[in-house]
Design a protein around this motif. Structure first.
Motif, PDB file in Angstrom:
ATOM      1  N   SER A   4       0.848  -1.189   0.000  1.00 13.13           N
ATOM      2  CA  SER A   4       0.000   0.000   0.000  1.00 13.13           C
ATOM      3  C   SER A   4       0.891   1.249   0.000  1.00 13.13           C
ATOM      4  O   SER A   4       2.099   1.169   0.276  1.00 13.13           O
ATOM      5  CB  SER A   4      -0.902   0.017   1.230  1.00 13.13           C
ATOM      6  N   ARG A  39      -4.964   8.126  -0.791  1.00 14.33           N
ATOM      7  CA  ARG A  39      -4.792   6.794  -1.360  1.00 14.33           C
ATOM      8  C   ARG A  39      -3.904   5.900  -0.485  1.00 14.33           C
ATOM      9  O   ARG A  39      -3.294   4.959  -0.974  1.00 14.33           O
ATOM     10  CB  ARG A  39      -4.200   6.910  -2.757  1.00 14.33           C
ATOM     11  N   GLN A  42      -4.268   2.252  -0.944  1.00  8.25           N
ATOM     12  CA  GLN A  42      -4.184   1.733  -2.313  1.00  8.25           C
ATOM     13  C   GLN A  42      -2.806   1.148  -2.594  1.00  8.25           C
ATOM     14  O   GLN A  42      -1.796   1.633  -2.099  1.00  8.25           O
ATOM     15  CB  GLN A  42      -4.474   2.897  -3.280  1.00  8.25           C
ATOM     16  N   LYS A  43      -2.734   0.108  -3.402  1.00  8.58           N
ATOM     17  CA  LYS A  43      -1.462  -0.504  -3.797  1.00  8.58           C
ATOM     18  C   LYS A  43      -0.662   0.483  -4.642  1.00  8.58           C
ATOM     19  O   LYS A  43      -1.205   1.134  -5.540  1.00  8.58           O
ATOM     20  CB  LYS A  43      -1.687  -1.787  -4.602  1.00  8.58           C
ATOM     21  N   THR A  46      -0.885   0.573  -8.480  1.00  9.30           N
ATOM     22  CA  THR A  46      -2.123   0.987  -9.152  1.00  9.30           C
ATOM     23  C   THR A  46      -2.261   2.503  -9.254  1.00  9.30           C
ATOM     24  O   THR A  46      -3.250   2.993  -9.797  1.00  9.30           O
ATOM     25  CB  THR A  46      -3.363   0.419  -8.419  1.00  9.30           C
TER      26      THR A  46
END
Length: 146
Positions: A4, A39, A42-43, A46
């Motif tokens: 992340s 984010r 989020q990975k 991505t």
């Protein structure tokens, strides 16, 4: 890319053990790059290209470097993101970090540079303050389209 955003940032502080200061630095990075906070779950793989660039800079800052070296931070970014990245570079420097920047976008680089070198085929052909080089007729003609 599989970690992340927040895990990536903590990875930058891997060699540090000062938990309170790491948390403060994480907040500083998030203040520089608010999109990363949005984010954080989020990975990294991505994210958009600009966001990945922000993540790379943020991860580097988490190690508390004396010198931040950036190689072509604007490469492949939309003009709006280029302006944002260079404003952040200016802010990082204003907050006490030394920044060594290699960049083909002459106008953006010279706009933030305290001192600059212009290379042609690996040789220094001009040097001086960013402001002096922005005003130099040879630089204007060759690199700034003027």
């Amino acid at each position: 890319p599989h970690l992340s955003v927040e895990e990536n940032l903590y990875l930058g502080a891997y060699s540090r053990s000062d938990r309170d200061e790491i948390a403060a630095d994480l907040e500083w990075v998030y203040s520089l790059f608010p999109r990363l906070r949005e984010r954080s779950w989020q990975k990294g793989g991505t994210l958009s290209g600009g966001e990945q660039q922000m993540l790379a800079v943020g991860r580097a800052l988490m190690s508390r470097p004396d010198l931040l070296m950036l190689d072509e931070p604007s490469l492949g970014l939309a003009p709006l993101l280029v302006r944002e990245i260079f404003e952040i570079i200016r802010r990082i420097n204003a907050e006490g970090k030394t920044v060594l920047l290699v960049e083909q976008n002459a106008f953006a680089a010279l706009s933030v540079a305290h001192y600059a070198y212009i290379l042609e085929v690996g040789r220094v052909v001009l040097e001086g303050s960013g402001r002096e080089l922005l005003e130099n007729p040879k630089v204007k003609e060759a690199y700034l389209g003027g």
